[in-house]
Write a protein that holds these residues in place. Sequence first.
Motif, mmCIF file in Angstrom:
data_model
loop_
_atom_site.group_PDB
_atom_site.id
_atom_site.type_symbol
_atom_site.label_atom_id
_atom_site.label_comp_id
_atom_site.label_asym_id
_atom_site.label_seq_id
_atom_site.Cartn_x
_atom_site.Cartn_y
_atom_site.Cartn_z
ATOM 1 N N ARG A 1 5.909 -8.427 -1.622
ATOM 2 C CA ARG A 1 5.366 -7.066 -1.670
ATOM 3 C C ARG A 1 6.464 -6.029 -1.898
ATOM 4 N NH1 ARG A 1 1.629 -9.172 2.747
ATOM 5 N NH2 ARG A 1 -0.435 -9.124 1.766
ATOM 6 N N GLU A 2 7.685 -6.465 -2.182
ATOM 7 C CA GLU A 2 8.753 -5.501 -2.461
ATOM 8 C C GLU A 2 8.469 -4.739 -3.752
ATOM 9 O OE1 GLU A 2 12.781 -6.985 -0.243
ATOM 10 O OE2 GLU A 2 12.422 -7.765 -2.262
ATOM 11 N N SER A 3 8.992 -3.538 -3.817
ATOM 12 C CA SER A 3 8.808 -2.682 -4.996
ATOM 13 C C SER A 3 10.013 -1.771 -5.115
ATOM 14 C CB SER A 3 7.524 -1.851 -4.847
ATOM 15 O OG SER A 3 7.673 -0.902 -3.795
ATOM 16 N N ALA A 4 9.921 -0.801 -5.994
ATOM 17 C CA ALA A 4 11.030 0.140 -6.176
ATOM 18 C C ALA A 4 11.289 0.963 -4.918
ATOM 19 C CB ALA A 4 10.735 1.064 -7.351
ATOM 20 N N ALA B 1 3.634 -1.753 2.778
ATOM 21 C CA ALA B 1 3.334 -1.680 1.343
ATOM 22 C C ALA B 1 2.165 -0.739 1.081
ATOM 23 C CB ALA B 1 3.033 -3.072 0.797
#
Length: 230
Positions: A105-108, A74
């Motif tokens: 903590r995932e995102s695009a 991340a």
Amino acid sequence: MNLAVRDTALQELMDDPDCDPVALAATLRRFDLVNRAIGGWGRVWRRGIRPRLRDLGRPARVLDVGSGGGDVVARLAAWAMRDGLEVTWLGIDPDPRALEVARTRESATVSFAATDAAGLREAGETFDLVLSNHVLHHLRAEEVAGFADDTRALSSGTVMHADIERGPLAYALYGIGITALERGTFLRTDGLRSIRRSYRAGELEQALGAPWRVASPAPFRLLAVADGDA
């Protein structure tokens, strides 16, 4: 404390499937602070990862093997965005307990999956760069060569495995420095056990063999680097 040789008989508390899940989650979350302080990833990013991604001249795909709580991948993703690099990041870990923390903590551009390097290799996946943090010292002696081979097979560019370098000063300083963060976690016990299980530079080069090169990007840190074979 004898640190002349690796103590591979030690097991870290977080590797126990029956360990306290609350303490495990707290440990995985707090690794972010530990890795920021002593991980050396800023220098690795500036001198190793960022130049390689820029040289591609196109969007990149990067794999973090054994991503744990997801803090390293991340943070690298945030630096890539800051530096104007278009990168898709995948963190993998076979432990569902780690994935539960990592997925916060995932995102695009960052995602996580429950698998390992061997599984992705079998599926025919490839990446522009493959990395890991604090995986090598967890492996049994007979597992190291297979892990190194699997990760090279997944990369069309470079492979980088970062870990601790075993030594009495690292052991002493960590034991003192972690006190403020250890409450409610396994950070002290497992951190000290990790150091006792870890390699010295020459030992790691011997364990990995050619074509791996081992450098020290920061105090008490090792970075094993090889060209990918994908």
